[in-house]
Design a protein around this motif. Structure first.
Motif, short mmCIF file in Angstrom:
data_model
loop_
_atom_site.label_atom_id
_atom_site.label_comp_id
_atom_site.label_asym_id
_atom_site.label_seq_id
_atom_site.Cartn_x
_atom_site.Cartn_y
_atom_site.Cartn_z
N VAL A 254 68.43 7.10 36.10
CA VAL A 254 68.12 7.83 37.32
C VAL A 254 69.22 8.85 37.52
O VAL A 254 70.41 8.50 37.49
N PHE A 255 68.84 10.12 37.71
CA PHE A 255 69.87 11.14 37.88
C PHE A 255 69.57 12.04 39.08
O PHE A 255 68.41 12.37 39.35
N GLY A 256 70.63 12.34 39.82
CA GLY A 256 70.55 13.26 40.93
C GLY A 256 71.46 14.45 40.67
O GLY A 256 71.92 14.67 39.55
N ASP A 257 71.76 15.19 41.71
CA ASP A 257 72.60 16.38 41.53
C ASP A 257 74.02 16.03 41.11
O ASP A 257 74.68 16.81 40.44
N ALA A 258 74.50 14.86 41.52
CA ALA A 258 75.88 14.50 41.21
C ALA A 258 76.00 13.07 40.72
O ALA A 258 77.06 12.46 40.85
N LEU A 259 74.94 12.50 40.15
CA LEU A 259 75.02 11.11 39.70
C LEU A 259 74.08 10.86 38.54
O LEU A 259 73.06 11.53 38.39
N ILE A 260 74.46 9.91 37.71
CA ILE A 260 73.60 9.38 36.66
C ILE A 260 73.79 7.87 36.67
O ILE A 260 74.91 7.39 36.51
N ALA A 261 72.71 7.13 36.87
CA ALA A 261 72.76 5.67 36.85
C ALA A 261 71.96 5.18 35.65
O ALA A 261 70.82 5.60 35.45
N GLU A 262 72.56 4.32 34.83
CA GLU A 262 71.91 3.82 33.63
C GLU A 262 71.67 2.31 33.75
O GLU A 262 72.54 1.57 34.20
N VAL A 263 70.49 1.90 33.35
CA VAL A 263 70.14 0.48 33.25
C VAL A 263 69.57 0.27 31.86
O VAL A 263 68.51 0.78 31.52
N ALA B 30 66.98 -6.81 35.70
CA ALA B 30 67.21 -5.44 35.23
C ALA B 30 66.22 -4.47 35.88
O ALA B 30 66.60 -3.36 36.27
N LEU B 31 64.97 -4.89 36.00
CA LEU B 31 63.98 -4.05 36.66
C LEU B 31 64.37 -3.78 38.11
O LEU B 31 64.25 -2.65 38.60
N ASP B 32 64.87 -4.80 38.80
CA ASP B 32 65.26 -4.62 40.18
C ASP B 32 66.48 -3.70 40.30
O ASP B 32 66.58 -2.91 41.25
N ARG B 33 67.39 -3.77 39.32
CA ARG B 33 68.54 -2.85 39.33
C ARG B 33 68.06 -1.41 39.18
O ARG B 33 68.59 -0.49 39.81
N PHE B 34 67.07 -1.22 38.32
CA PHE B 34 66.51 0.12 38.12
C PHE B 34 65.87 0.64 39.41
O PHE B 34 66.10 1.78 39.83
N LEU B 35 65.06 -0.19 40.05
CA LEU B 35 64.39 0.23 41.29
C LEU B 35 65.41 0.49 42.40
O LEU B 35 65.25 1.42 43.19
N THR B 36 66.48 -0.32 42.45
CA THR B 36 67.52 -0.11 43.47
C THR B 36 68.23 1.22 43.24
O THR B 36 68.47 1.98 44.19
N ALA B 37 68.56 1.51 41.98
CA ALA B 37 69.20 2.80 41.67
C ALA B 37 68.29 3.96 42.03
O ALA B 37 68.74 5.00 42.53
N ARG C 259 59.21 -4.19 22.62
CA ARG C 259 59.63 -2.82 22.36
C ARG C 259 60.37 -2.31 23.59
O ARG C 259 59.89 -2.44 24.72
N PRO C 260 61.55 -1.73 23.42
CA PRO C 260 62.29 -1.24 24.58
C PRO C 260 61.68 0.04 25.14
O PRO C 260 61.21 0.90 24.39
N ALA C 261 61.69 0.14 26.46
CA ALA C 261 61.20 1.34 27.14
C ALA C 261 62.31 1.86 28.04
O ALA C 261 62.99 1.08 28.72
N LEU C 262 62.47 3.17 28.06
CA LEU C 262 63.48 3.81 28.90
C LEU C 262 62.77 4.82 29.79
O LEU C 262 62.14 5.75 29.29
N ILE C 263 62.87 4.63 31.10
CA ILE C 263 62.21 5.50 32.06
C ILE C 263 63.26 6.38 32.73
O ILE C 263 64.18 5.88 33.37
N VAL C 264 63.14 7.68 32.56
CA VAL C 264 64.14 8.65 33.03
C VAL C 264 63.55 9.39 34.23
O VAL C 264 62.50 10.03 34.12
N VAL C 265 64.24 9.31 35.37
CA VAL C 265 63.67 9.82 36.62
C VAL C 265 64.60 10.85 37.26
O VAL C 265 65.76 10.58 37.53
N ASP C 266 64.05 12.03 37.51
CA ASP C 266 64.77 13.14 38.15
C ASP C 266 64.71 12.97 39.67
O ASP C 266 63.64 12.89 40.26
N GLN C 267 65.90 12.90 40.29
CA GLN C 267 66.00 12.84 41.75
C GLN C 267 66.98 13.90 42.25
O GLN C 267 67.73 13.69 43.19
N ARG C 268 66.93 15.08 41.62
CA ARG C 268 67.77 16.19 42.06
C ARG C 268 67.12 16.89 43.25
O ARG C 268 65.97 16.64 43.60
N MET C 269 67.88 17.79 43.87
CA MET C 269 67.38 18.48 45.05
C MET C 269 66.15 19.33 44.76
O MET C 269 65.33 19.58 45.64
#
Length: 326
Positions: A154-163, A171-178, A107-117
């Protein structure tokens, strides 16, 4: 007052780490997130949850697990489960037929993480951004270990990174790096920019997780509107949606009788909480936003897990999932 505009210097944070070392309470480095893998085995995101888990509804788990794929229709054979008989086809053909289903491999899982100011704030132990990053890493490791695909936004004030969700360590390591890269951008000296809205991020989530995903959103939910509410409702109808509300005790217990200096990176203002009206309005605004998100559990049937930055992350998650403390 929005947390984004309140980088409040209260002097209550613990002493900084030695020079040259990243303080894990302030920034979540890639090595720190990778080191959580072993501890993630203490969690479970499977449908069968302990009775005291907040992921249990009144009658069943909020996590439905893997879905079923249709394989074929065939004649009924002695020994087949009568519950698998397709009565419509049986009535149409005049002979018993069964519908054969197989469980999805994962089953696919999508983890959405807020890294805004707004997440770069902490009055006791961690910055909220660190608590969110740790919880996201723990969930990602455990979900992959359970055999499911995992990805994230992963999203910040001026970025959104999707894995995209994959059953892959790469893929997990790409997510952790982002996640670590976005966290490293948070700084009191960061330029003030209009932040990416949570509503915009949830539109991306809807595009990737159309249905049958486990979606985990970790945020302080700073600035939500009617469109945010609508998107959360739509996601919850077609997916298993878990909202992890990351808070700080400062929002629950605004100090009274002190002068606070707040800034958005460009302008600066002083707030005197000794003024009763100012104190009352500030506290009501902070509590009102938290109450709105917590009420989604009742109004939308969505699991909302409150996670405070004032305590260690893993023990809180175990407690929320009804697991015995270690």
């Amino acid at each position: 007052m929005r947390d984004r505009a309140a980088r409040i210097r209260t002097g209550t944070l613990p002493p900084a780490a030695p020079a040259g070392e990243a303080d894990p309470r302030v920034h979540a480095t890639l090595s720190h997130l990778r080191a959580l893998e072993g501890r993630a085995r203490q969690l479970s995101f499977l449908p069968r949850q302990p009775a005291r888990s907040v992921l249990n509804g009144r009658h069943a788990s909020r996590l439905r697990g893997r879905g079923l794929n249709f394989e074929e229709l065939r004649d009924y054979l002695p020994g087949d489960d009568v519950r698998s008989i397709d009565w419509k086809v049986t009535a149409r053909t005049g002979t018993p037929h069964v519908r054969v289903m197989t469980e999805e491999r994962d089953r696919p899982a999508l983890i959405v993480v807020d890294q805004r100011m707004s997440m770069f704030f902490g009055s006791r132990l961690n910055m909220k951004a660190v608590t969110a990053a740790e919880a996201a890493a723990l969930a990602a490791f455990r979900i992959l270990d359970q055999g499911d695909r995992v990805g994230g936004i992963v999203f910040g004030d001026a970025l959104i990174a999707e894995v995209r969700p994959q059953r892959s360590r790469r893929a997990l390591d790409r997510f952790l790096t982002a996640l670590a890269d976005a966290n490293a951008l948070l700084s009191a000296d960061a330029p003030a920019v209009p932040p990416v809205s949570l509503t915009e991020v949830l539109r991306s989530v809807s595009r990737i997780a159309a249905r049958n995903h486990l979606v985990i959103v970790l945020s302080d939910f700073d600035v939500v509107d009617d469109e945010t509410h609508r998107l959360v409702s739509a996601l919850s109808r077609h997916n298993d949606l878990v909202l992890i509300l990351v808070t700080d005790p400062f929002a629950d217990d605004v100090p009274e009788g002190v002068r606070l200096v707040v800034s958005d990176g460009e302008l600066q203002a002083e707030i005197d909480t000794a003024d009763h009206t100012t104190y009352r309005d500030l506290k009501a605004l902070a509590k009102g936003r938290l109450a709105e998100i917590l009420d989604w559990q009742r109004s939308l049937g969505v699991a909302v897990l409150p996670l405070t930055a004032a305590e260690e992350t893993l023990p809180q998650m175990r407690r929320l999932m009804g697991l015995a403390q270690r």
